[in-house]
Design a protein around this motif. Structure first.
Motif, short mmCIF file in Angstrom:
data_model
loop_
_atom_site.label_atom_id
_atom_site.label_comp_id
_atom_site.label_asym_id
_atom_site.label_seq_id
_atom_site.Cartn_x
_atom_site.Cartn_y
_atom_site.Cartn_z
N GLY A 120 0.78 -0.99 0.40
CA GLY A 120 0.29 -0.23 -0.22
C GLY A 120 0.95 1.42 -0.31
N ASN A 121 2.51 1.36 0.30
CA ASN A 121 2.72 2.77 -0.15
C ASN A 121 3.29 2.70 -1.48
N HIS A 122 2.86 1.33 -2.17
CA HIS A 122 3.84 2.12 -4.07
C HIS A 122 5.17 1.60 -4.16
N LEU A 123 5.98 0.45 -3.14
CA LEU A 123 6.87 0.63 -3.70
C LEU A 123 7.24 -0.15 -4.37
N GLN A 124 6.85 -1.01 -4.63
CA GLN A 124 6.73 -1.84 -6.17
C GLN A 124 7.51 -1.08 -6.75
N THR A 125 6.15 -0.27 -7.44
CA THR A 125 6.19 1.16 -8.52
C THR A 125 7.87 2.05 -8.31
N MET A 126 8.09 2.57 -6.99
CA MET A 126 8.98 3.17 -6.64
C MET A 126 10.32 2.61 -6.88
N MET A 127 10.53 1.47 -6.33
CA MET A 127 11.47 0.46 -7.15
C MET A 127 11.88 0.27 -8.31
N GLY A 128 10.58 0.72 -8.92
CA GLY A 128 10.89 -0.22 -10.62
C GLY A 128 12.12 1.58 -11.10
N GLU A 129 11.16 2.74 -10.79
CA GLU A 129 11.42 3.65 -11.52
C GLU A 129 12.85 3.71 -10.99
N LEU A 130 13.90 3.71 -9.71
CA LEU A 130 14.56 3.89 -9.43
C LEU A 130 15.42 2.58 -10.64
N CYS A 131 15.12 1.51 -10.54
CA CYS A 131 15.84 0.62 -11.31
C CYS A 131 16.11 1.08 -12.80
#
Length: 235
Positions: A120-131
């Motif tokens: 619920g913290n949008h971590l998956q997409t946040m990590m994706g953007e960083l990667c």
């Protein structure tokens, strides 16, 4: 990549605060983090997640790609991996129609896991953007991945990162998968839309026909209890 990861081992990529007031940091992962990676993958596994083996994690962490992780009080709560794939018959570059000489220009968006307690913290997409920001665009021009149809969170994640559905076929011993791709260099790409078609996600044959006609899947939405995929064809 080995040297880069070693250099940044204790250096933050990003930091912030999650819901609930939890302070987090994001950094590259190394072999030292493998026990926590394995623990988290086991905790977060579900029917859609394609689990990686110890050997596959080791392959990535030894320089064939990279991994980043989100930490709260030194505990790994999320990670995401990028893989430089081996050139074999399962290579996704073949599935998207690349020439043999262009296959080394492909990097895979691999497994990502988030601790259920921190979803619920949008971590998956946040990590994706960083990667994606950290992919060397002088070496790599394409990012590819596969996702199971009806794995809605993962499909949303990939589309949010600018990937498009460019294939739908059986992979990995008969498992039906969407093949998604993002071209990192947009120079010269045509953005003019010629046609749009919305189709049920469960209509496999219909989607495969659209893909054969050079449509790409760009969005999904739930309508009247059915998940729909929006396909576009450019001029």
């Amino acid at each position: 990549m080995d040297e880069m990861v070693a250099e940044y081992r204790d250096k933050e990529i990003a930091n912030g605060t999650l819901s609930g007031g939890y302070a987090y940091t994001i950094r590259y992962l190394t072999m030292e983090d493998l026990p926590q990676v394995k623990w988290l993958q086991d905790k977060a596994k579900n029917k859609f997640l394609q689990l990686l083996t110890d050997e596959e994690f080791t392959f990535i962490l030894n320089g064939n790609g990279f991994m980043i992780g989100v930490f709260v009080e030194e505990k790994l709560i999320a990670f995401r991996a990028m893989l430089i794939p081996e050139l074999d018959e399962e290579h996704l570059g073949i599935d998207i129609g690349l020439k043999q000489e262009d296959l080394p220009k492909v990097m895979y968006s691999e497994v990502s896991c988030v601790d259920p307690a921190f979803r619920g913290n949008h971590l998956q997409t946040m990590m994706g953007e960083l990667c994606f920001e950290r992919v060397d665009t002088e070496k790599f021009q394409y990012i590819c991945t596969t996702v199971a149809p009806h794995n809605i969170p993962s499909i949303k994640d990939k589309l949010a990162l600018g990937m498009e559905i460019v294939g739908l076929k059986e992979k990995y011993g008969g498992k039906l998968r969407y093949i998604l791709m993002k071209q990192l260099s947009v120079a010269g790409q045509n953005s003019d839309i010629n046609e749009e078609v919305e189709i049920e996600m469960g209509d496999i044959a219909g989607q495969q026909k659209l893909l054969e006609e050079d449509f790409s899947g760009v969005a999904i939405a739930e309508k009247a209890g059915e998940w729909m995929v929006l396909y576009r064809k450019k001029k």
